[in-house]
Enzyme design. Sequence first.
Site, PDB file in Angstrom:
ATOM      1  CD  GLU A 162      29.809  56.523 -43.277  1.00 42.42           C
ATOM      2  OE1 GLU A 162      31.026  56.285 -42.778  1.00 42.42           O
ATOM      3  OE2 GLU A 162      29.302  57.708 -43.117  1.00 42.42           O
ATOM      4  CE  LYS A 222      23.101  53.010 -40.983  1.00 45.50           C
ATOM      5  NZ  LYS A 222      23.191  54.204 -41.642  1.00 45.50           N
ATOM      6  CB  CYS A 278      20.231  51.135 -45.942  1.00 44.05           C
ATOM      7  SG  CYS A 278      21.816  50.296 -46.667  1.00 44.05           S
TER       8      CYS A 278
HETATM    9  P1  NAD Z   1      27.856  46.932 -51.278  1.00 41.25           P
HETATM   10  O1  NAD Z   1      27.138  45.531 -51.707  1.00 41.25           O
HETATM   11  O2  NAD Z   1      27.996  47.852 -52.208  1.00 41.25           O
HETATM   12  O3  NAD Z   1      29.483  46.217 -50.919  1.00 41.25           O
HETATM   13  C1  NAD Z   1      29.918  45.336 -50.371  1.00 41.25           C
HETATM   14  C2  NAD Z   1      31.082  44.396 -50.853  1.00 41.25           C
HETATM   15  O4  NAD Z   1      31.404  43.540 -49.691  1.00 41.25           O
HETATM   16  C3  NAD Z   1      30.645  43.695 -52.029  1.00 41.25           C
HETATM   17  O5  NAD Z   1      31.665  44.423 -53.186  1.00 41.25           O
HETATM   18  C4  NAD Z   1      31.063  42.454 -51.809  1.00 41.25           C
HETATM   19  O6  NAD Z   1      31.742  41.575 -52.879  1.00 41.25           O
HETATM   20  C5  NAD Z   1      32.289  42.437 -50.505  1.00 41.25           C
HETATM   21  N1  NAD Z   1      32.174  41.448 -49.806  1.00 41.25           N
HETATM   22  C6  NAD Z   1      31.026  40.616 -49.185  1.00 41.25           C
HETATM   23  N2  NAD Z   1      31.679  39.434 -48.579  1.00 41.25           N
HETATM   24  C7  NAD Z   1      33.023  39.619 -48.701  1.00 41.25           C
HETATM   25  C8  NAD Z   1      34.191  38.846 -48.016  1.00 41.25           C
HETATM   26  N3  NAD Z   1      33.871  37.859 -47.267  1.00 41.25           N
HETATM   27  N4  NAD Z   1      35.385  39.381 -48.258  1.00 41.25           N
HETATM   28  C9  NAD Z   1      35.522  40.494 -49.026  1.00 41.25           C
HETATM   29  N5  NAD Z   1      34.527  41.070 -49.654  1.00 41.25           N
HETATM   30  C10 NAD Z   1      33.475  40.621 -49.451  1.00 41.25           C
HETATM   31  O7  NAD Z   1      27.268  47.188 -50.093  1.00 41.25           O
HETATM   32  P2  NAD Z   1      27.352  48.698 -49.323  1.00 41.25           P
HETATM   33  O8  NAD Z   1      26.228  49.552 -49.930  1.00 41.25           O
HETATM   34  O9  NAD Z   1      28.576  49.130 -49.420  1.00 41.25           O
HETATM   35  O10 NAD Z   1      26.863  48.380 -47.882  1.00 41.25           O
HETATM   36  C11 NAD Z   1      27.637  47.622 -46.891  1.00 41.25           C
HETATM   37  C12 NAD Z   1      27.007  47.939 -45.606  1.00 41.25           C
HETATM   38  O11 NAD Z   1      27.076  49.238 -45.131  1.00 41.25           O
HETATM   39  C13 NAD Z   1      25.820  47.364 -45.255  1.00 41.25           C
HETATM   40  O12 NAD Z   1      25.673  46.780 -44.041  1.00 41.25           O
HETATM   41  C14 NAD Z   1      25.096  48.494 -45.408  1.00 41.25           C
HETATM   42  O13 NAD Z   1      23.740  48.480 -44.653  1.00 41.25           O
HETATM   43  C15 NAD Z   1      25.863  49.562 -44.654  1.00 41.25           C
HETATM   44  N6  NAD Z   1      25.424  51.103 -45.138  1.00 41.25           N
HETATM   45  C16 NAD Z   1      25.310  51.445 -46.447  1.00 41.25           C
HETATM   46  C17 NAD Z   1      25.161  52.569 -46.710  1.00 41.25           C
HETATM   47  C18 NAD Z   1      24.861  53.032 -48.412  1.00 41.25           C
HETATM   48  O14 NAD Z   1      24.763  54.064 -48.590  1.00 41.25           O
HETATM   49  N7  NAD Z   1      25.082  51.898 -49.246  1.00 41.25           N
HETATM   50  C19 NAD Z   1      25.078  53.644 -46.145  1.00 41.25           C
HETATM   51  C20 NAD Z   1      25.198  53.337 -44.475  1.00 41.25           C
HETATM   52  C21 NAD Z   1      25.678  52.015 -44.214  1.00 41.25           C
HETATM   53  C1  UGA Z   2      19.975  56.580 -46.389  1.00 34.52           C
HETATM   54  C2  UGA Z   2      20.323  57.402 -45.037  1.00 34.52           C
HETATM   55  O1  UGA Z   2      19.778  58.830 -45.579  1.00 34.52           O
HETATM   56  C3  UGA Z   2      21.596  57.685 -44.601  1.00 34.52           C
HETATM   57  O2  UGA Z   2      21.837  58.317 -43.442  1.00 34.52           O
HETATM   58  C4  UGA Z   2      22.231  56.224 -44.217  1.00 34.52           C
HETATM   59  O3  UGA Z   2      23.526  56.165 -44.308  1.00 34.52           O
HETATM   60  C5  UGA Z   2      21.926  55.283 -45.590  1.00 34.52           C
HETATM   61  O4  UGA Z   2      20.529  55.367 -45.973  1.00 34.52           O
HETATM   62  C6  UGA Z   2      22.073  53.891 -45.181  1.00 34.52           C
HETATM   63  O5  UGA Z   2      22.297  53.425 -44.348  1.00 34.52           O
HETATM   64  O6  UGA Z   2      22.232  53.208 -46.315  1.00 34.52           O
HETATM   65  P1  UGA Z   2      20.211  56.802 -49.100  1.00 34.52           P
HETATM   66  O7  UGA Z   2      19.354  55.550 -48.754  1.00 34.52           O
HETATM   67  O8  UGA Z   2      21.688  56.797 -49.495  1.00 34.52           O
HETATM   68  O9  UGA Z   2      20.828  57.088 -47.288  1.00 34.52           O
HETATM   69  O10 UGA Z   2      19.545  58.078 -49.431  1.00 34.52           O
HETATM   70  P2  UGA Z   2      18.410  58.989 -48.836  1.00 34.52           P
HETATM   71  O11 UGA Z   2      18.660  60.156 -49.111  1.00 34.52           O
HETATM   72  O12 UGA Z   2      18.263  58.548 -47.603  1.00 34.52           O
HETATM   73  O13 UGA Z   2      17.101  58.292 -49.731  1.00 34.52           O
HETATM   74  C7  UGA Z   2      16.742  57.175 -49.403  1.00 34.52           C
HETATM   75  C8  UGA Z   2      15.340  57.226 -50.263  1.00 34.52           C
HETATM   76  O14 UGA Z   2      14.260  57.977 -49.849  1.00 34.52           O
HETATM   77  C9  UGA Z   2      15.315  57.564 -51.895  1.00 34.52           C
HETATM   78  O15 UGA Z   2      14.565  56.790 -52.670  1.00 34.52           O
HETATM   79  C10 UGA Z   2      15.004  59.063 -51.594  1.00 34.52           C
HETATM   80  O16 UGA Z   2      14.373  59.523 -52.837  1.00 34.52           O
HETATM   81  C11 UGA Z   2      13.868  58.979 -50.656  1.00 34.52           C
HETATM   82  N1  UGA Z   2      13.467  60.127 -50.048  1.00 34.52           N
HETATM   83  C12 UGA Z   2      14.315  60.767 -49.315  1.00 34.52           C
HETATM   84  C13 UGA Z   2      12.097  60.671 -50.264  1.00 34.52           C
HETATM   85  O17 UGA Z   2      11.298  60.070 -50.855  1.00 34.52           O
HETATM   86  N2  UGA Z   2      11.822  62.082 -49.657  1.00 34.52           N
HETATM   87  C14 UGA Z   2      12.609  62.613 -48.856  1.00 34.52           C
HETATM   88  O18 UGA Z   2      12.254  63.744 -48.302  1.00 34.52           O
HETATM   89  C15 UGA Z   2      13.776  62.059 -48.600  1.00 34.52           C
END
Ligand code: NAD
Ligand code: UGA
Length: 464
Positions: A162, A222, A278
């Site tokens: 994602e 990713k 992340c």
């Molecule tokens: P999160 O902590 O918000 O959510 C994960 C959820 O999974 C939790 O609610 C937890 O209780 C649940 N969980 C864990 N083990 C479980 C199990 N065995 N059965 C059922 N539920 C279970 O995490 P997130 O931010 O959604 O991130 C999830 C993944 O996506 C990570 O690998 C992260 O790197 C990736 N990711 C996150 C973002 C983001 O913006 N947060 C963007 C891209 C990718």
């Molecule tokens: C980031 C990536 O942008 C997503 O594509 C990815 O899916 C995600 O991580 C993930 O894998 O979790 P996110 O962390 O939600 O998304 O937000 P961003 O907009 O990337 O910002 C990350 C951090 O960098 C923030 O603290 C933001 O304030 C900072 N940032 C971003 C800066 O300081 N300067 C910039 O120019 C851009």
Amino acid sequence: MKIKNICCIGAGYVGGPTMAVIAQKCPEINVTVVDINADRIAAWNDEDVENIPIYEPGLSEVVKEARGRNLFFSTNVDSAIDKADMIFISVNTPTKTYGIGKGMAADLKFIELCARQIARVSKNDKIVVEKSTLPVRTAEALKNILDNTGNGVNYQILSNPEFLAEGTAVDDLMNPDRVLIGGDIENPEGKEAVEALVDIYAHWIPRERLLTTNVWSSELSKLTANAFLAQRVSSINAMSELCEKSGADVKEVSKAIGMDSRIGPKFLQASVGFGGSCFQKDILNLVYISKSLGLNEVADYWEQVIIMNDYQKKRFAYKIVQTLFNTVSGKKIAVLGWAFKKDTNDTRESAAIYVADYLLNEQAEIVVYDPKVKTEQIYADLDYLNTRSSEENRAQVSVVDTPYEATKEAHAIAVLTEWDEFKELDWEKIYNEMLKPAFLFDGRRLLERATKEKMGFEFYAIGS
Ligand code: NAD
Ligand code: UGA
């Protein structure tokens, strides 16, 4: 192959919004999002859709439309797995805090638990989709567990990382630059599984943006994407210090280089340091993988992105101490913004936590205002660092409901999240009610220097 039932394990920042959008766009598919966290599921099911556990602009409207129709939130993980043709794994993959790879490698225990549960429950063939961000070649381990502990059913493993960013998650999901799907495209069954997922996204995304690759390329892309994005922030932050020392202005430098079409204007905003769940975790993971493969130069190259980011947070805090006549002991510092960026209530790895922690070490009194972050979260973030006792954190830090309470009689203000509302505050009133000299530190380049200086503020902004 037509998918009728989807299960998503993990109702977090990725699972919740992603599945809500899939359900909205594919009304003929039943989507069940499951989680072991009963409170989180209860919040997703809250009658008042404004109380869903994740704040994202536009998300409550999507949930409102699909919930109860073909979008369901449940704690019954087994039942959702059993019914599903396609299972997304969207659980957390945090940095390991113990054992081999501590502080660097991704902790895959939650992923493995999901795989074992899927293997135990499944009675018919399934497509298992890695939605979580995972080290390259995790799919191999997943397949191994599923094939060796399962009930003899067939599994196809896809990688579908994602790329949404928090704060713009709904927009990013509705209109992504690309969707990446990795699968066993050399084999007919693998290809069919990839096509099944392509068909889902094709409900609303033009086919040319649906990119298919082999599984390892998808997994590694990713980590690479996050590393490149974070690297841009560290690069511009490195220049921000050079700007401060040389009379250049980082905003002007960003603009000047960003107009070069080879560089581009995005992700060149200097800041107090990147946060979020992340960037740091994924780069550390990349560093760990590189080191494990004996690629020390590659590992060192990427580690520098993190070193620079840590330095930027520390540098900002020290600037405050230095400017306040080398002591903040007993002084009230107003922190405006705790979330790691605007338009989210997520605070994971937020720069604000570390800046506050440094200032607390200098015995400052911190008063925090953030429009979306809850008080308990702020204390939990500080307690998690283990720098001081939870009682001490509560004695030194208070959380208030308005920016004016935070800044009243403060010695200094630190703007740590770029919330739009901070631009519109009554800065005249804030200035009048602060102790003098009134110091204002802008860690986000959010505020206009000229007007603030005219009011009388001693103004410092990152990179100028
Ligand atoms: P999160 O902590 O918000 O959510 C994960 C959820 O999974 C939790 O609610 C937890 O209780 C649940 N969980 C864990 N083990 C479980 C199990 N065995 N059965 C059922 N539920 C279970 O995490 P997130 O931010 O959604 O991130 C999830 C993944 O996506 C990570 O690998 C992260 O790197 C990736 N990711 C996150 C973002 C983001 O913006 N947060 C963007 C891209 C990718
Ligand atoms: C980031 C990536 O942008 C997503 O594509 C990815 O899916 C995600 O991580 C993930 O894998 O979790 P996110 O962390 O939600 O998304 O937000 P961003 O907009 O990337 O910002 C990350 C951090 O960098 C923030 O603290 C933001 O304030 C900072 N940032 C971003 C800066 O300081 N300067 C910039 O120019 C851009």
